[in-house]
Write an enzyme that holds these catalytic residues in place. Sequence first.
Site, PDB file in Angstrom:
ATOM      1  N   GLU A  94       0.790  -1.234   0.000  1.00 48.70           N
ATOM      2  CA  GLU A  94       0.000   0.000   0.000  1.00 48.70           C
ATOM      3  C   GLU A  94       0.823   1.285   0.000  1.00 48.70           C
ATOM      4  O   GLU A  94       0.763   2.058   0.956  1.00 48.70           O
ATOM      5  CB  GLU A  94      -0.945   0.017   1.205  1.00 48.70           C
ATOM      6  CG  GLU A  94      -1.948  -1.110   1.188  1.00 48.70           C
ATOM      7  CD  GLU A  94      -2.995  -0.969   2.305  1.00 48.70           C
ATOM      8  OE1 GLU A  94      -2.884  -0.057   3.146  1.00 48.70           O
ATOM      9  OE2 GLU A  94      -3.937  -1.775   2.312  1.00 48.70           O
ATOM     10  N   GLU A 139      -4.988  -8.701   1.137  1.00 43.75           N
ATOM     11  CA  GLU A 139      -5.556  -8.386   2.451  1.00 43.75           C
ATOM     12  C   GLU A 139      -7.046  -8.177   2.326  1.00 43.75           C
ATOM     13  O   GLU A 139      -7.513  -7.515   1.391  1.00 43.75           O
ATOM     14  CB  GLU A 139      -4.994  -7.077   3.044  1.00 43.75           C
ATOM     15  CG  GLU A 139      -3.631  -7.176   3.622  1.00 43.75           C
ATOM     16  CD  GLU A 139      -3.160  -5.840   4.220  1.00 43.75           C
ATOM     17  OE1 GLU A 139      -4.003  -5.027   4.696  1.00 43.75           O
ATOM     18  OE2 GLU A 139      -1.942  -5.604   4.189  1.00 43.75           O
TER      19      GLU A 139
HETATM   20  C1  GBH Z   1      -4.023  -2.108   5.762  1.00 37.51           C
HETATM   21  O1  GBH Z   1      -4.228  -0.774   5.560  1.00 37.51           O
HETATM   22  C2  GBH Z   1      -2.606  -2.310   6.140  1.00 37.51           C
HETATM   23  O2  GBH Z   1      -1.880  -2.870   5.072  1.00 37.51           O
HETATM   24  C3  GBH Z   1      -2.424  -3.119   7.382  1.00 37.51           C
HETATM   25  O3  GBH Z   1      -1.123  -2.990   7.858  1.00 37.51           O
HETATM   26  C4  GBH Z   1      -3.449  -2.701   8.408  1.00 37.51           C
HETATM   27  O4  GBH Z   1      -3.236  -3.294   9.648  1.00 37.51           O
HETATM   28  C5  GBH Z   1      -4.811  -3.098   7.879  1.00 37.51           C
HETATM   29  O5  GBH Z   1      -5.016  -2.611   6.595  1.00 37.51           O
HETATM   30  C6  GBH Z   1      -5.964  -2.644   8.763  1.00 37.51           C
HETATM   31  O6  GBH Z   1      -6.001  -1.259   8.879  1.00 37.51           O
HETATM   32  O7  GBH Z   1      -9.272   6.276   4.295  1.00 37.51           O
HETATM   33  O8  GBH Z   1     -10.739   6.562   2.480  1.00 37.51           O
HETATM   34  O9  GBH Z   1      -8.919   5.016   2.296  1.00 37.51           O
HETATM   35  C7  GBH Z   1      -5.574  -0.449   5.341  1.00 37.51           C
HETATM   36  C8  GBH Z   1      -5.723   0.932   4.856  1.00 37.51           C
HETATM   37  C9  GBH Z   1      -6.887   2.915   5.018  1.00 37.51           C
HETATM   38  C10 GBH Z   1      -8.076   0.915   4.454  1.00 37.51           C
HETATM   39  C11 GBH Z   1      -8.159   3.570   5.360  1.00 37.51           C
HETATM   40  C12 GBH Z   1      -9.370   1.614   4.757  1.00 37.51           C
HETATM   41  C13 GBH Z   1     -10.432   3.700   4.904  1.00 37.51           C
HETATM   42  C14 GBH Z   1     -10.962   4.384   3.722  1.00 37.51           C
HETATM   43  N1  GBH Z   1      -6.993   1.488   5.172  1.00 37.51           N
HETATM   44  N2  GBH Z   1      -9.224   3.009   4.583  1.00 37.51           N
HETATM   45  S1  GBH Z   1      -9.910   5.658   3.171  1.00 37.51           S
END
Ligand code: GBH
Length: 440
Positions: free
Chosen positions: A156, A349
């Site tokens: 990511e 994931e």
């Molecule tokens: C992942 O990130 C990571 O790779 C991991 O390390 C982490 O523990 C896991 O997910 C759980 O969080 O903000 O509009 O994009 C996830 C990234 C970012 C996904 C925030 C969901 C919410 C919508 N996340 N997103 S937005």
Amino acid sequence: MAADPLPSFPPGFLWGVATSAHQIEGAADLRERSVWDVFEARPGSIADGSTAAVACDSFHRHREDVELLAGLGVDAYRFSVSWPRVDSPGGLDHYDRLVDDLLAAGVRPVPTLFHWDLPASLDWLERDTAARFAGYVERVAGRLGDRVHSWLTLNEPAEHTILGHALGVHAPGRTLMFDALPAAHHQLLAHGLAVRALRAAGAADIGIANSHGPTWPLSDREEDLAAADLYDAVMNRAFSDPVLLGSYPDGLAELMPGDVEADLKVISEPIDRYGVNYYAPSLVGAPTGEDSAYGTLEVPARLPFSLHDIEGRPRTAFGWPVVPEGLTEVLTGLRDRYGDRLPPVTITENGCSYPGLDDQDRIAYLDSHLRALHRALEAGVDVRGYFVWSLLDNYEWAEGYQQRFGLVHVDFDSPERTRTPKASYAWLRDRLRDALRARR
Ligand code: GBH
């Protein structure tokens, strides 16, 4: 219903679970410092004031993790390699042992080479970090490449850029807004250089794990459509287009540093597997003049878009809406956009935060998302695997230990970091047994 058997998945479909080094390993005293160690020491940066110094202590307890993987019956384990650990004396020994133990247990190792724990002395705003990454990748591949056949370069880069460099809620805690984009370009360049290094080391299965979520416009008003399109370009396409098409979405190349055209040739080096991390869609509209929020993430008013609640959906403990059809939409959307340029996809994931051991909500979440994935298969998308985030409750970045994504509960108050499988662990184990039976 979660009790019904799942539809059947193609032969060879890769079932796995995922973790990352910083979130589970602990043993911070036995490695160099990362940008996360520095960030965690800043007062107010982590919701519960915790650090990942011990986390699940998987550095010392990785055998317990491997036993849990074997008991679950997964084909593969996606873990990450910590660059600051590899930079310290004997640091590669840990991954050497982990790989051997996984193979002995019949589990395929799928390491991610960068999952946000950049050495504290480095900075993604510097171009040279990309070359340094390639050097580190060469060392890891040199040591593990005789036994590891599947590699993921970055996790990511979108989140690492936006949360870490634009909004400042993750390490390294910068608030550069659109000026964060060079950090994205240098990570993408690092990806391309790493693909070349891995290829030179003989690797045949190389991919990247990008986050993807459908962007839903708040309405079909012109302003909302334009805001949603910009959001989608920055969050999604800025990271998939360069890798799969060798170009940036309109208007973005101009904001990137260096000889962008030449770099895009490196960035678009062919890969074998496209990893997709899916959590939820985003509902996006024109700026409202006020800050907006998505779960725990706040979007400042001065950005050219605003985030809105997706109503009428169950929510995870994190506040994210549960929208399984968003996964089908992401997968068919990637196929439609990239066509032949899209290599076989793996969900690297997918998962959710809920408290408790009898985690029926997690079972329902996983069940519904696997059905959504299956619909994408029926629609002709070439999906080859699915990894649950996560094997263990772990250090959920800025949320500390408050959000629990594990199939296995971890008692962070016990010195042993006692692991207790949840109901979802037994559920997945039984589903995997069915899948295995169908394979014979
Ligand atoms: C992942 O990130 C990571 O790779 C991991 O390390 C982490 O523990 C896991 O997910 C759980 O969080 O903000 O509009 O994009 C996830 C990234 C970012 C996904 C925030 C969901 C919410 C919508 N996340 N997103 S937005």
